[in-house]
Design an enzyme around this catalytic site. Structure first.
Site, PDB file in Angstrom:
ATOM      1  N   CYS A 278     -17.823  46.768 -20.817  1.00 39.44           N
ATOM      2  CA  CYS A 278     -17.846  48.193 -20.423  1.00 39.44           C
ATOM      3  C   CYS A 278     -19.152  48.893 -20.825  1.00 39.44           C
ATOM      4  O   CYS A 278     -19.416  50.005 -20.379  1.00 39.44           O
ATOM      5  CB  CYS A 278     -16.644  48.929 -21.005  1.00 39.44           C
ATOM      6  SG  CYS A 278     -15.108  48.423 -20.209  1.00 39.44           S
TER       7      CYS A 278
ATOM      8  N   ASN B 299     -10.494  53.081 -15.223  1.00 41.47           N
ATOM      9  CA  ASN B 299     -11.658  52.468 -15.870  1.00 41.47           C
ATOM     10  C   ASN B 299     -12.359  51.551 -14.864  1.00 41.47           C
ATOM     11  O   ASN B 299     -11.828  50.502 -14.506  1.00 41.47           O
ATOM     12  CB  ASN B 299     -11.180  51.682 -17.098  1.00 41.47           C
ATOM     13  CG  ASN B 299     -12.322  51.046 -17.870  1.00 41.47           C
ATOM     14  OD1 ASN B 299     -13.476  51.048 -17.421  1.00 41.47           O
ATOM     15  ND2 ASN B 299     -12.016  50.490 -19.023  1.00 41.47           N
TER      16      ASN B 299
ATOM     17  N   HIS C   3     -17.769  56.668 -21.681  1.00 45.25           N
ATOM     18  CA  HIS C   3     -17.106  55.631 -20.894  1.00 45.25           C
ATOM     19  C   HIS C   3     -15.642  56.036 -20.683  1.00 45.25           C
ATOM     20  O   HIS C   3     -14.983  56.521 -21.600  1.00 45.25           O
ATOM     21  CB  HIS C   3     -17.191  54.294 -21.628  1.00 45.25           C
ATOM     22  CG  HIS C   3     -16.400  53.215 -20.960  1.00 45.25           C
ATOM     23  ND1 HIS C   3     -16.586  52.897 -19.634  1.00 45.25           N
ATOM     24  CD2 HIS C   3     -15.400  52.413 -21.421  1.00 45.25           C
ATOM     25  CE1 HIS C   3     -15.744  51.928 -19.303  1.00 45.25           C
ATOM     26  NE2 HIS C   3     -15.012  51.626 -20.362  1.00 45.25           N
TER      27      HIS C   3
HETATM   28  N1  COA Z   1       4.136  51.326 -19.126  1.00 41.84           N
HETATM   29  C1  COA Z   1       5.091  51.480 -20.054  1.00 41.84           C
HETATM   30  N2  COA Z   1       5.026  50.974 -21.279  1.00 41.84           N
HETATM   31  C2  COA Z   1       3.927  50.282 -21.592  1.00 41.84           C
HETATM   32  C3  COA Z   1       2.872  50.080 -20.672  1.00 41.84           C
HETATM   33  C4  COA Z   1       3.029  50.628 -19.394  1.00 41.84           C
HETATM   34  N3  COA Z   1       2.081  50.489 -18.442  1.00 41.84           N
HETATM   35  N4  COA Z   1       1.910  49.367 -21.263  1.00 41.84           N
HETATM   36  C5  COA Z   1       2.335  49.133 -22.510  1.00 41.84           C
HETATM   37  N5  COA Z   1       3.555  49.674 -22.709  1.00 41.84           N
HETATM   38  C6  COA Z   1       4.393  49.643 -23.900  1.00 41.84           C
HETATM   39  C7  COA Z   1       4.012  48.559 -24.851  1.00 41.84           C
HETATM   40  O1  COA Z   1       4.569  47.334 -24.462  1.00 41.84           O
HETATM   41  C8  COA Z   1       4.593  49.085 -26.146  1.00 41.84           C
HETATM   42  O2  COA Z   1       5.964  48.804 -26.160  1.00 41.84           O
HETATM   43  P1  COA Z   1       6.669  48.281 -27.507  1.00 41.84           P
HETATM   44  O3  COA Z   1       6.463  49.387 -28.500  1.00 41.84           O
HETATM   45  O4  COA Z   1       8.072  48.078 -27.088  1.00 41.84           O
HETATM   46  O5  COA Z   1       5.939  47.041 -27.872  1.00 41.84           O
HETATM   47  C9  COA Z   1       4.427  50.585 -26.012  1.00 41.84           C
HETATM   48  O6  COA Z   1       4.210  50.857 -24.626  1.00 41.84           O
HETATM   49  C10 COA Z   1       3.275  51.137 -26.790  1.00 41.84           C
HETATM   50  O7  COA Z   1       2.191  50.273 -26.560  1.00 41.84           O
HETATM   51  P2  COA Z   1       0.826  50.520 -27.227  1.00 41.84           P
HETATM   52  O8  COA Z   1      -0.075  49.382 -26.919  1.00 41.84           O
HETATM   53  O9  COA Z   1       1.034  50.925 -28.638  1.00 41.84           O
HETATM   54  O10 COA Z   1       0.368  51.813 -26.410  1.00 41.84           O
HETATM   55  P3  COA Z   1      -0.915  52.635 -26.652  1.00 41.84           P
HETATM   56  O11 COA Z   1      -0.551  54.021 -26.942  1.00 41.84           O
HETATM   57  O12 COA Z   1      -1.867  51.949 -27.575  1.00 41.84           O
HETATM   58  O13 COA Z   1      -1.589  52.621 -25.188  1.00 41.84           O
HETATM   59  C11 COA Z   1      -3.336  51.487 -24.036  1.00 41.84           C
HETATM   60  C12 COA Z   1      -1.916  51.396 -24.580  1.00 41.84           C
HETATM   61  C13 COA Z   1      -3.750  50.135 -23.460  1.00 41.84           C
HETATM   62  C14 COA Z   1      -3.363  52.542 -22.972  1.00 41.84           C
HETATM   63  C15 COA Z   1      -4.294  51.868 -25.179  1.00 41.84           C
HETATM   64  O14 COA Z   1      -4.016  51.057 -26.282  1.00 41.84           O
HETATM   65  C16 COA Z   1      -5.751  51.760 -24.837  1.00 41.84           C
HETATM   66  O15 COA Z   1      -6.269  52.537 -24.087  1.00 41.84           O
HETATM   67  N6  COA Z   1      -6.457  50.810 -25.473  1.00 41.84           N
HETATM   68  C17 COA Z   1      -7.911  50.727 -25.425  1.00 41.84           C
HETATM   69  C18 COA Z   1      -8.458  50.460 -24.069  1.00 41.84           C
HETATM   70  C19 COA Z   1      -9.950  50.385 -24.195  1.00 41.84           C
HETATM   71  O16 COA Z   1     -10.594  51.288 -24.657  1.00 41.84           O
HETATM   72  N7  COA Z   1     -10.527  49.284 -23.849  1.00 41.84           N
HETATM   73  C20 COA Z   1     -11.932  49.093 -24.139  1.00 41.84           C
HETATM   74  C21 COA Z   1     -12.788  49.411 -23.048  1.00 41.84           C
HETATM   75  S1  COA Z   1     -12.318  48.550 -21.621  1.00 41.84           S
END
Ligand code: COA
Length: 332
Positions: A116, A287, A257
């Site tokens: 990214c 993204n 980003h």
């Molecule tokens: N819909 C519903 N639930 C979802 C889901 C979706 N699309 N994706 C994940 N979940 C669930 C998970 O399985 C988890 O369930 P569990 O508690 O039963 O295990 C729950 O939601 C919480 O997941 P978590 O990973 O803690 O959510 P989060 O608040 O961290 O959000 C992201 C997930 C991916 C959106 C977030 O972590 C993120 O943006 N990460 C960084 C991305 C990034 O910057 N990448 C680098 C540049 S590319």
């Protein structure tokens, strides 16, 4: 003959977004997810999808917009640096393919991959090509067809990504107070395993097993990456402010980003910036990896919201990890 050394500046911008859209309802129709979850956790409402063609097919219209706005032809371009994690193919480079498609017959070029952060890394390299006196017209393109490497059975990742392209033109300028002023880029390889695409390279070439095991897609431990991305982007932004003696009043735009709205808000808060000073379009495009920063610059310029002399801080974070910041005094 020795050429005089000059500051580099962005002198034109362009972008392209494919017309097809996946909104959050699309995912609700077949995955255990909801529009509300996606909006609240990511800020994303819809993303664009390139149904036919490769990354170069989005880069070309972005470049054409950029060149038309500047009023120059492709033959005047000397170098094309393409930031991408989704090249049309491993070789020839997407830069080579683009060079042919736009008719930039006097240009050489190459692809640069830093996940990214690819566009910011490429912008830094292209800046040096101008400052050294080696070139006077360099295109930097950020383009990714993320839908080609997104696993639509994995709800953790598939809602995050979209396709798009942006391009900027770099030229030398006389006014030393304007242009591409500073970069501070970092790599931290200790966390590579939390965000990667396992197969398709020399380590795990394509095989029936890699396809069956769904290893040709982005794999991310979202929570772990999130915990690193928040301080990573904020540290990069703070570094730009400290190194350039910037107060919040000196910054017209933060260009972050677009990975997650919560990461963007936390970065703005650490910088003491209100959200009105932050470029955000993640709700429309998700993204787009290498394309997020140049699409923002082009859209904001198009709306007349970027003026000569504006202080602009770019920050990014991605797989590797790769991260960092850049500081621009907008030049046109
Ligand atoms: N819909 C519903 N639930 C979802 C889901 C979706 N699309 N994706 C994940 N979940 C669930 C998970 O399985 C988890 O369930 P569990 O508690 O039963 O295990 C729950 O939601 C919480 O997941 P978590 O990973 O803690 O959510 P989060 O608040 O961290 O959000 C992201 C997930 C991916 C959106 C977030 O972590 C993120 O943006 N990460 C960084 C991305 C990034 O910057 N990448 C680098 C540049 S590319």
């Amino acid at each position: 003959m020795m050429k005089s050394l000059k500051r580099a500046a962005i002198t034109s911008v362009g972008h392209y977004l494919p017309p097809d859209i996946y909104d959050n309802k699309f995912f609700e129709s077949y995955l255990d997810t909801s529009d509300q979850w996606i909006r609240e956790r990511t800020g994303i409402q819809e993303r664009r999808v390139l149904k036919q063609g490769g990354t170069s097919d989005m880069a070309v219209p972005a470049i054409e917009m950029c060149l038309n706005r500047r009023g120059i032809t492709a033959e005047e371009i000397e170098c094309i640096v393409v930031a991408t994690v989704t090249p049309d193919m491993l070789f020839p480079s997407t830069s080579s393919l683009i060079q042919g498609k736009i008719g930039a017959k006097n240009a050489w070029g190459f692809d640069l991959e830093a996940a990214c952060s690819s566009f910011l890394y490429a912008l830094n390299v292209a800046t040096r090509l101008i400052e050294s006196g080696a070139h006077t017209k360099v295109l930097v393109v950020g383009a990714d067809k993320m839908t080609a490497i997104t696993d639509y059975q994995d709800r953790n990742t598939c809602v995050l990504f979209g396709d798009g392209a942006g391009a900027v033109l770099l030229e030398p300028i006389e006014d030393e107070s304007l242009g591409l002023i500073d970069f501070d880029l970092k790599t931290d390889s200790t966390c590579g395993k939390f965000l990667y695409m396992p197969a398709g390279g020399s380590l795990l070439p394509p095989s029936i097993e890699t396809v069956t095991n769904r290893q040709h897609y982005v794999i991310q431990d979202g929570k772990t990456v999130f915990k690193s991305a928040v301080p990573g982007m904020a540290d990069a932004a703070e570094s730009m402010m400290r190194r350039n003696n910037l107060s919040p009043d000196d910054i017209r735009w933060l260009v972050p980003h677009q990975a997650n709205l919560r990461i963007i808000s936390a970065t703005a808060e650490r910088m003491g910036l209100p959200m009105e000073k932050v470029m955000v379009n993640i709700h429309k495009y998700g993204n787009t990896t290498s394309a997020t920063l140049p699409i923002c610059l082009s859209e904001w310029w198009e709306q007349g919201l970027l003026d000569k002399g504006d202080g602009v801080v770019l920050v990014t974070f991605g797989a590797g990890y790769t991260y960092g910041g850049g500081y621009i005094k907008w030049a046109y």
